[in-house]
Write a protein that holds these residues in place. Sequence first.
Motif, short mmCIF file in Angstrom:
data_model
loop_
_atom_site.label_atom_id
_atom_site.label_comp_id
_atom_site.label_asym_id
_atom_site.label_seq_id
_atom_site.Cartn_x
_atom_site.Cartn_y
_atom_site.Cartn_z
N ALA A 1 1.60 12.25 -6.31
CA ALA A 1 1.68 10.79 -6.18
C ALA A 1 0.30 10.19 -5.95
CB ALA A 1 2.62 10.42 -5.04
N ALA A 2 -0.49 10.82 -5.07
CA ALA A 2 -1.84 10.31 -4.79
C ALA A 2 -2.71 10.37 -6.04
CB ALA A 2 -2.47 11.11 -3.66
N GLY A 3 -2.56 11.43 -6.84
CA GLY A 3 -3.34 11.54 -8.06
C GLY A 3 -3.04 10.45 -9.06
N ILE A 4 -1.77 10.05 -9.14
CA ILE A 4 -1.38 8.97 -10.04
C ILE A 4 -2.05 7.65 -9.62
CG2 ILE A 4 0.57 7.53 -10.75
CD1 ILE A 4 2.26 10.15 -10.62
N LEU A 5 -2.06 7.38 -8.31
CA LEU A 5 -2.71 6.16 -7.83
C LEU A 5 -4.21 6.20 -8.09
CD1 LEU A 5 -0.85 5.47 -4.46
CD2 LEU A 5 -0.28 4.71 -6.77
N VAL B 1 -6.00 2.37 -7.93
CA VAL B 1 -5.46 1.57 -6.83
C VAL B 1 -6.40 1.67 -5.64
CG1 VAL B 1 -3.56 1.30 -5.20
CG2 VAL B 1 -3.08 1.85 -7.60
N THR B 2 -6.91 0.52 -5.18
CA THR B 2 -7.84 0.49 -4.05
C THR B 2 -7.37 -0.38 -2.91
OG1 THR B 2 -9.11 -1.31 -5.07
CG2 THR B 2 -9.83 0.96 -5.53
N GLU B 3 -6.36 -1.21 -3.13
CA GLU B 3 -5.86 -2.11 -2.10
C GLU B 3 -4.35 -2.25 -2.24
OE1 GLU B 3 -7.40 -3.50 0.44
OE2 GLU B 3 -9.38 -2.75 -0.13
N PRO B 4 -3.64 -2.46 -1.12
CA PRO B 4 -2.21 -2.76 -1.20
C PRO B 4 -2.01 -4.23 -1.54
CG PRO B 4 -2.91 -2.71 1.09
CD PRO B 4 -4.11 -2.34 0.27
N PRO B 5 -0.79 -4.61 -1.98
CA PRO B 5 0.35 -3.75 -2.25
C PRO B 5 0.21 -3.05 -3.61
CG PRO B 5 0.93 -6.01 -2.74
CD PRO B 5 -0.47 -6.06 -2.16
N VAL B 6 0.82 -1.88 -3.72
CA VAL B 6 0.79 -1.12 -4.96
C VAL B 6 1.76 -1.77 -5.96
CG1 VAL B 6 1.32 1.11 -6.02
CG2 VAL B 6 0.17 1.01 -3.79
N ASP B 7 1.32 -1.91 -7.19
CA ASP B 7 2.15 -2.45 -8.27
C ASP B 7 3.06 -1.32 -8.77
OD1 ASP B 7 3.27 -3.40 -10.62
OD2 ASP B 7 1.44 -4.39 -11.30
N VAL B 8 4.31 -1.28 -8.28
CA VAL B 8 5.20 -0.17 -8.62
C VAL B 8 5.62 -0.22 -10.09
CG1 VAL B 8 6.02 0.28 -6.29
CG2 VAL B 8 7.18 -1.46 -7.69
N GLU B 9 5.65 -1.39 -10.69
CA GLU B 9 5.97 -1.47 -12.12
C GLU B 9 4.85 -0.85 -12.96
OE1 GLU B 9 7.44 -5.11 -13.64
OE2 GLU B 9 8.74 -5.50 -11.92
N MET B 10 3.61 -1.00 -12.52
CA MET B 10 2.50 -0.36 -13.20
C MET B 10 2.61 1.17 -13.08
SD MET B 10 -1.62 -0.91 -12.60
CE MET B 10 -1.57 -0.28 -10.91
N GLY C 1 9.81 3.57 -6.45
CA GLY C 1 8.93 4.70 -6.18
C GLY C 1 9.68 6.02 -6.18
N HIS C 2 10.88 6.02 -5.59
CA HIS C 2 11.72 7.22 -5.55
C HIS C 2 12.11 7.66 -6.96
CE1 HIS C 2 15.09 9.73 -3.86
NE2 HIS C 2 15.58 9.48 -5.06
N GLU C 3 12.55 6.72 -7.78
CA GLU C 3 12.97 7.08 -9.14
C GLU C 3 11.77 7.51 -9.99
OE1 GLU C 3 15.96 7.56 -9.73
OE2 GLU C 3 16.81 6.55 -7.99
N LEU D 1 9.56 11.30 -0.12
CA LEU D 1 8.18 11.51 0.30
C LEU D 1 7.21 10.91 -0.71
CD1 LEU D 1 8.22 15.20 1.61
CD2 LEU D 1 7.91 13.13 2.96
N ALA D 2 7.48 11.14 -1.98
CA ALA D 2 6.61 10.59 -3.02
C ALA D 2 6.62 9.07 -3.00
CB ALA D 2 7.04 11.11 -4.39
N ALA D 3 7.81 8.47 -2.80
CA ALA D 3 7.90 7.01 -2.73
C ALA D 3 7.06 6.47 -1.59
CB ALA D 3 9.36 6.59 -2.58
N SER D 4 7.06 7.16 -0.44
CA SER D 4 6.24 6.73 0.68
C SER D 4 4.76 6.78 0.33
CB SER D 4 6.50 7.63 1.90
OG SER D 4 7.81 7.45 2.39
N GLU D 5 4.35 7.83 -0.39
CA GLU D 5 2.95 7.95 -0.77
C GLU D 5 2.56 6.89 -1.79
OE1 GLU D 5 -0.78 8.99 -0.52
OE2 GLU D 5 0.73 10.04 0.67
N ILE D 6 3.49 6.55 -2.68
CA ILE D 6 3.20 5.52 -3.69
C ILE D 6 3.08 4.14 -3.04
CG2 ILE D 6 4.20 4.27 -5.65
CD1 ILE D 6 5.37 7.01 -6.56
N LEU D 7 4.02 3.80 -2.16
CA LEU D 7 4.01 2.48 -1.54
C LEU D 7 2.98 2.36 -0.42
CD1 LEU D 7 6.67 1.89 -3.11
CD2 LEU D 7 7.52 0.82 -1.04
#
Length: 287
Positions: A29-33, A38-47, A95-97, A132-138
């Motif tokens: 998940a971190a590698g995808i960001l 991605v350098t600032e929140p919020p993360v664009d989950v659609e992206m 993020g979970h899906e 866990l991945a969803a938490s890392e993405i968000l």
Amino acid sequence: MAATLSSRMEIARRAAPTLRDDQLVRSVAAGILDDLGVTEPPVDVEMVASYLGIDGIVVDDDLPASGCLRQRDDGRFEIRVLGADPVTRQRFTIGHECAHTFFPGYATRSRYRCAPVERTDDRRDVEALCDLAASEILLPSRLFGRDALAGAFGFAGLERLAQRYEASLEATARRYVDARPEPTALLLLSVRHRPSDRRNLQPPRLRVDYAHCKGEWPYFLPSKSVTTGDPLDRAAGGEDISERCTFSGICDRPVTVDIEARYCPIVVDGEERRRVVALLRRVEDRR
């Protein structure tokens, strides 16, 4: 014949064979960001979803679960999220899906979050890893850890973080506990019966639902009811709690803590559930 493409988890496992699955899924998940810059929140989950080959996000008022990843008749993938869920929960569900695409075989069937059928042990393991991945993405570790340490301990900082990352208070609180340097715990409690209380027509009581801890803590007793008048009970009555006290009733040995607790009701299946969220910081014995 061309070789079958490996899943992201299989590729990560080859690169780091000694890591646990939970470490691998966070790393993926971190590698995808990182790839997305991605350098600032919020993360664009659609992206994030688009990067993973998911064609769109559909809000579905009739979905029998919080969300699902499905393949359409045209072969493209989409995520469907429950319209009744708040935006913060929908973001976590997305993020979970998205994380289901990390695993082999995700294209062979629709994947549901909080499916209304009993899961196998393997299914539960994958669902936990996707959470866990969803938490890392968000709430990316490299960003959230910095922000969690920037403010003083307590709800004021936690609520600012939840707003900044566009995440639910509960999901933010779990990551907040992990990021704090001192022994910290999150407690979720709700006003409910035990099965035996229902048979005996006893009134519902505030009981422990869940604890997430960092550092050394006593064992918090599942379904143990809170003593009338203690800080958690007062929080259930609407009082904002911020004080130092000794816990003993809901854990297997006394512990002195700084506690902040809030009444945070939630709506489940159209009904309001009385709930308390508490942050605890262990006070070291200086004697």
